[in-house]
Scaffold this motif. Structure first.
Motif, PDB file in Angstrom:
ATOM      1  N   ALA A 509      49.224  29.027  26.550  1.00 55.02           N
ATOM      2  CA  ALA A 509      49.247  27.614  26.965  1.00 55.02           C
ATOM      3  C   ALA A 509      49.305  27.486  28.483  1.00 55.02           C
ATOM      4  O   ALA A 509      48.572  26.674  29.082  1.00 55.02           O
ATOM      5  CB  ALA A 509      50.445  26.915  26.326  1.00 55.02           C
ATOM      6  N   ASP A 510      50.169  28.292  29.127  1.00 60.89           N
ATOM      7  CA  ASP A 510      50.261  28.231  30.588  1.00 60.89           C
ATOM      8  C   ASP A 510      48.971  28.710  31.246  1.00 60.89           C
ATOM      9  O   ASP A 510      48.529  28.161  32.267  1.00 60.89           O
ATOM     10  CB  ASP A 510      51.421  29.085  31.086  1.00 60.89           C
ATOM     11  CG  ASP A 510      52.772  28.441  30.799  1.00 60.89           C
ATOM     12  OD1 ASP A 510      52.820  27.210  30.639  1.00 60.89           O
ATOM     13  OD2 ASP A 510      53.775  29.180  30.731  1.00 60.89           O
ATOM     14  N   THR A 511      48.349  29.723  30.656  1.00 63.57           N
ATOM     15  CA  THR A 511      47.091  30.235  31.200  1.00 63.57           C
ATOM     16  C   THR A 511      45.992  29.181  31.091  1.00 63.57           C
ATOM     17  O   THR A 511      45.195  28.989  32.016  1.00 63.57           O
ATOM     18  CB  THR A 511      46.681  31.511  30.445  1.00 63.57           C
ATOM     19  OG1 THR A 511      47.696  32.503  30.603  1.00 63.57           O
ATOM     20  CG2 THR A 511      45.366  32.053  30.975  1.00 63.57           C
ATOM     21  N   GLU A 512      45.964  28.471  29.989  1.00 64.06           N
ATOM     22  CA  GLU A 512      44.943  27.433  29.823  1.00 64.06           C
ATOM     23  C   GLU A 512      45.159  26.287  30.808  1.00 64.06           C
ATOM     24  O   GLU A 512      44.194  25.738  31.356  1.00 64.06           O
ATOM     25  CB  GLU A 512      44.960  26.914  28.387  1.00 64.06           C
ATOM     26  CG  GLU A 512      43.826  25.938  28.111  1.00 64.06           C
ATOM     27  CD  GLU A 512      43.566  25.759  26.636  1.00 64.06           C
ATOM     28  OE1 GLU A 512      43.840  24.658  26.114  1.00 64.06           O
ATOM     29  OE2 GLU A 512      43.092  26.727  25.994  1.00 64.06           O
ATOM     30  N   ARG A 513      46.408  25.930  31.076  1.00 69.50           N
ATOM     31  CA  ARG A 513      46.667  24.879  32.064  1.00 69.50           C
ATOM     32  C   ARG A 513      46.197  25.308  33.454  1.00 69.50           C
ATOM     33  O   ARG A 513      45.654  24.503  34.217  1.00 69.50           O
ATOM     34  CB  ARG A 513      48.159  24.539  32.078  1.00 69.50           C
ATOM     35  CG  ARG A 513      48.586  23.664  30.907  1.00 69.50           C
ATOM     36  CD  ARG A 513      49.952  23.047  31.145  1.00 69.50           C
ATOM     37  NE  ARG A 513      51.007  24.059  31.109  1.00 69.50           N
ATOM     38  CZ  ARG A 513      51.675  24.398  30.021  1.00 69.50           C
ATOM     39  NH1 ARG A 513      51.382  23.810  28.869  1.00 69.50           N
ATOM     40  NH2 ARG A 513      52.627  25.298  30.076  1.00 69.50           N
ATOM     41  N   LEU A 514      46.427  26.597  33.770  1.00 68.76           N
ATOM     42  CA  LEU A 514      45.977  27.111  35.066  1.00 68.76           C
ATOM     43  C   LEU A 514      44.452  27.022  35.186  1.00 68.76           C
ATOM     44  O   LEU A 514      43.923  26.550  36.195  1.00 68.76           O
ATOM     45  CB  LEU A 514      46.432  28.570  35.217  1.00 68.76           C
ATOM     46  CG  LEU A 514      45.812  29.381  36.363  1.00 68.76           C
ATOM     47  CD1 LEU A 514      46.190  28.791  37.701  1.00 68.76           C
ATOM     48  CD2 LEU A 514      46.243  30.839  36.283  1.00 68.76           C
ATOM     49  N   LEU A 515      43.756  27.444  34.142  1.00 69.46           N
ATOM     50  CA  LEU A 515      42.297  27.419  34.174  1.00 69.46           C
ATOM     51  C   LEU A 515      41.774  25.981  34.211  1.00 69.46           C
ATOM     52  O   LEU A 515      40.780  25.684  34.893  1.00 69.46           O
ATOM     53  CB  LEU A 515      41.732  28.162  32.963  1.00 69.46           C
ATOM     54  CG  LEU A 515      41.956  29.685  32.977  1.00 69.46           C
ATOM     55  CD1 LEU A 515      41.606  30.289  31.614  1.00 69.46           C
ATOM     56  CD2 LEU A 515      41.132  30.339  34.072  1.00 69.46           C
ATOM     57  N   ALA A 516      42.425  25.103  33.465  1.00 70.25           N
ATOM     58  CA  ALA A 516      42.000  23.700  33.475  1.00 70.25           C
ATOM     59  C   ALA A 516      42.185  23.090  34.858  1.00 70.25           C
ATOM     60  O   ALA A 516      41.337  22.323  35.334  1.00 70.25           O
ATOM     61  CB  ALA A 516      42.797  22.914  32.437  1.00 70.25           C
ATOM     62  N   ASP A 517      43.271  23.452  35.519  1.00 72.88           N
ATOM     63  CA  ASP A 517      43.529  22.923  36.854  1.00 72.88           C
ATOM     64  C   ASP A 517      42.473  23.381  37.843  1.00 72.88           C
ATOM     65  O   ASP A 517      42.138  22.658  38.790  1.00 72.88           O
ATOM     66  CB  ASP A 517      44.917  23.386  37.300  1.00 72.88           C
ATOM     67  CG  ASP A 517      45.327  22.789  38.632  1.00 72.88           C
ATOM     68  OD1 ASP A 517      45.523  21.569  38.699  1.00 72.88           O
ATOM     69  OD2 ASP A 517      45.434  23.567  39.613  1.00 72.88           O
ATOM     70  N   ARG A 518      41.921  24.580  37.593  1.00 71.77           N
ATOM     71  CA  ARG A 518      40.886  25.115  38.495  1.00 71.77           C
ATOM     72  C   ARG A 518      39.473  24.823  37.981  1.00 71.77           C
ATOM     73  O   ARG A 518      38.499  25.261  38.582  1.00 71.77           O
ATOM     74  CB  ARG A 518      41.059  26.620  38.641  1.00 71.77           C
ATOM     75  CG  ARG A 518      42.318  27.002  39.387  1.00 71.77           C
ATOM     76  CD  ARG A 518      42.271  28.437  39.859  1.00 71.77           C
ATOM     77  NE  ARG A 518      43.366  28.736  40.753  1.00 71.77           N
ATOM     78  CZ  ARG A 518      43.463  29.852  41.480  1.00 71.77           C
ATOM     79  NH1 ARG A 518      42.502  30.760  41.406  1.00 71.77           N
ATOM     80  NH2 ARG A 518      44.498  30.050  42.271  1.00 71.77           N
ATOM     81  N   GLY A 519      39.382  24.081  36.895  1.00 71.16           N
ATOM     82  CA  GLY A 519      38.064  23.757  36.354  1.00 71.16           C
ATOM     83  C   GLY A 519      37.342  24.962  35.797  1.00 71.16           C
ATOM     84  O   GLY A 519      36.110  25.063  35.893  1.00 71.16           O
ATOM     85  N   LEU A 520      38.093  25.886  35.181  1.00 69.55           N
ATOM     86  CA  LEU A 520      37.500  27.121  34.685  1.00 69.55           C
ATOM     87  C   LEU A 520      37.571  27.239  33.171  1.00 69.55           C
ATOM     88  O   LEU A 520      37.687  28.333  32.616  1.00 69.55           O
ATOM     89  CB  LEU A 520      38.212  28.324  35.336  1.00 69.55           C
ATOM     90  CG  LEU A 520      38.005  28.485  36.841  1.00 69.55           C
ATOM     91  CD1 LEU A 520      38.868  29.605  37.391  1.00 69.55           C
ATOM     92  CD2 LEU A 520      36.525  28.749  37.144  1.00 69.55           C
TER      93      LEU A 520
END
Length: 543
Positions: A509-520
């Protein structure tokens, strides 16, 4: 067809022998009674003073002689039968007590003889040492070279054990590749037992030839001690077994004395193994993801999947607690593939530029079907092979390079990238880098973390970076924990890094939030970026 029971056969034979004996005795008495009269009559007839023997007496004499000859023959038959029966019983007893492959005692005979040895030694105020030897990597011998080679290894191992042990030692094969040796000794001679154990381990560390192939084995040896009559053979075997596995955990190819604290460690180990077996179907093992970045630019380029155990009783358990148990118990293959499947399901939503790196246990690379199993996961999850990087440790190359070459070549043909992990730890060589189609080299974290205080470690890192450049293999540095190390690695030419400086392993979940924040993310719908948190803060978030 009905067959007469052996007890009836023997009783019937005994009755016949009694009757035969009675007839012979009667014939002998009759011969004594009639033989004299008949012979006197024969003599008188020969000298011409008599009419010859009585015909009835002569007939009785002939009958007596025939019966005596019959009895003598029966006596010889009985002697031969007794001898054959004794030999058959001795052979049956030998087969019942002996391992047919090695000629050593089997487990049943060992328990009986060993208990007697303990009692006799205690009565003489002596102690008894029990060695339990387990051949290292014996299953691999059977898997790679076949069971005929395995039998040959067991026979040669038995010969070497017998050559080292004193003649009066009790030798047994418990089964499989486990051997036991027992000997009584004076309490002051414990050092001699240590020396003997070390000699056994050394003797079993030599190569064995089979069909023009060199097979290398080793042995782990546990020692249990009986100094009083209250110790049972079952207890000694269990204690030696515990010590032996403790030796395997310490690196194999060594001998270890049993200590009481080891029993508690075995109980903990068994609890962990039980927890793994029960936790896998419940989904307690989950992937976490440690960021990998381009050191110079700070750009996120991938994640290494790290396994975590979300235990309902003990919380989040790190891999160093359960991975060794999973490997030793043979569960690592199933466990790893389960978590890799989950990681692929998660990572297939990532941007195509983000790589998923997964570690493969050395045990998995002993499975000839591993590449097919991993390819099946790619197909079933729909995860692109081009986004997968398989990390193989140097130690995996040491045992069976041809099988590893077959596996990695198959994966490479599917489009999977390959990384040589923990480079510099001592097993690999340039020949391995040339023989196998690796795409990347990962510097072991021990060299990276030691760089600032050790010129030698810095020189090793520099040498590996230059080696990677000459082979056109990019370098990833593990264990980057501070900015100074990152700057130094950039200066040396290392392109990619991971470690606490860039972020610790985080949940899905935390990894997905990081990627979403970077548009990845491929499909950002449903992503829930943390409000007000910058990308660097998310990278540093601890799971």
């Amino acid at each position: 067809m009905y067959s007469t029971p052996k007890s009836l056969d023997r009783s019937e034979g005994a009755r016949r022998d009694i009757i035969t004996g009675g007839i012979v005795v009667a014939a002998t008495l009759l011969f004594i009674g009639t033989g004299g009269n008949v012979m006197q009559a024969v003599v008188r007839a020969l000298i011409g003073i008599g009419g010859g023997p009585d015909r009835v007496l002569a007939t009785a004499l002939v009958l007596n002689i025939a019966l005596i000859l019959f009895g003598w023959r029966r006596y010889n038959d009985l002697n031969r039968e007794i001898r054959e029966r004794t030999e058959a019983e001795q052979r049956a007893r030998y087969l019942a007590d002996t391992d047919p492959l090695t000629g050593f005692l089997n487990r049943r005979a060992l328990l009986v003889k060993g208990q007697r040895m303990i009692a006799e030694a205690v009565a003489e105020k002596r102690e008894v040492a029990l060695f339990l030897l387990d051949l290292d990597h014996f299953k691999t011998v059977n898997d790679i070279h076949g069971h005929a080679a395995g039998d040959r290894v067991l026979q040669v191992a038995a010969e070497r054990i017998a050559a080292v042990l004193p003649p009066n030692a009790t030798k047994a094969r418990l089964g499989g590749d486990e051997f036991v040796a027992m000997m009584a000794f004076d309490p002051s001679a414990r050092g001699d037992i240590d020396a003997l154990a070390a000699e056994l381990v050394t003797a079993l560390d030599n190569r064995i030839m089979h069909d023009a192939q060199q097979i290398r084995i080793g042995a782990s040896l546990g020692i249990a001690l009986a100094s009083d009559g209250g110790v049972s053979m079952d207890t000694m075997v269990r204690q030696a077994d515990i010590a032996m596995y403790h030796g395997k955990d310490e690196g194999r190819n060594r001998h270890v004395w049993f200590e009481q604290g080891m029993e508690m460690a075995v109980q903990v180990r068994n609890q962990i193994e039980t927890g793994i077996r029960e936790g896998m179907p419940r989904g307690e093992f989950v992937p976490h993801f440690e960021p990998q970045v381009d050191i110079a630019s700070g750009r996120l380029v991938g994640f290494e999947m790290l396994m975590r155990w979300e235990s309902p009783e003990h919380g989040l358990i790190p891999p160093e607690r359960f991975i060794p148990v999973a490997e030793a118990s043979g569960l690592i293959g199933e466990l790893s593939l389960r978590v890799i499947r989950d990681a692929m399901d998660i990572a297939k939503r990532w941007d195509p530029s983000i790589i998923l790196a997964v570690n493969i246990s050395p045990q998995q690379l002993k499975d000839p079907w591993f590449s097919q199993k991993l390819t099946k996961l790619l197909v079933e999850t729909g995860f692109p092979a081009a986004q997968l990087e398989v990390e193989i440790t140097e130690s995996s190359l040491f045992e069976n390079l041809p099988l590893v070459r077959s596996i990695v070549t198959s994966l490479k043909n599917q489009g999977v990238s390959l990384s040589l992990d923990d480079f510099g730890t001592g097993y690999s060589s340039l020949s391995h880098l040339r023989a196998l189609p690796f795409d990347r080299i990962k510097i072991d974290r021990s060299f990276v973390t030691a760089m600032r205080g050790s010129p030698d470690a810095q020189a090793i890192v520099l040498a590996i970076v230059r080696l990677g450049e000459s082979l056109a293999m990019p370098i990833t540095a593990e264990g980057v924990e501070d900015e100074a190390t990152a700057i130094e690695l950039t200066r040396l030419g290392c392109a990619k890094g991971q470690g606490w400086h860039f972020g610790r392993a985080a949940s899905a979940a935390d990894t997905e939030r990081l990627l979403a924040d970077r548009g990845l993310l491929r499909d950002p719908v449903g992503a829930a970026p943390t409000q007000g948190a910058d990308a660097e803060g998310l990278l540093r978030k601890t799971a």
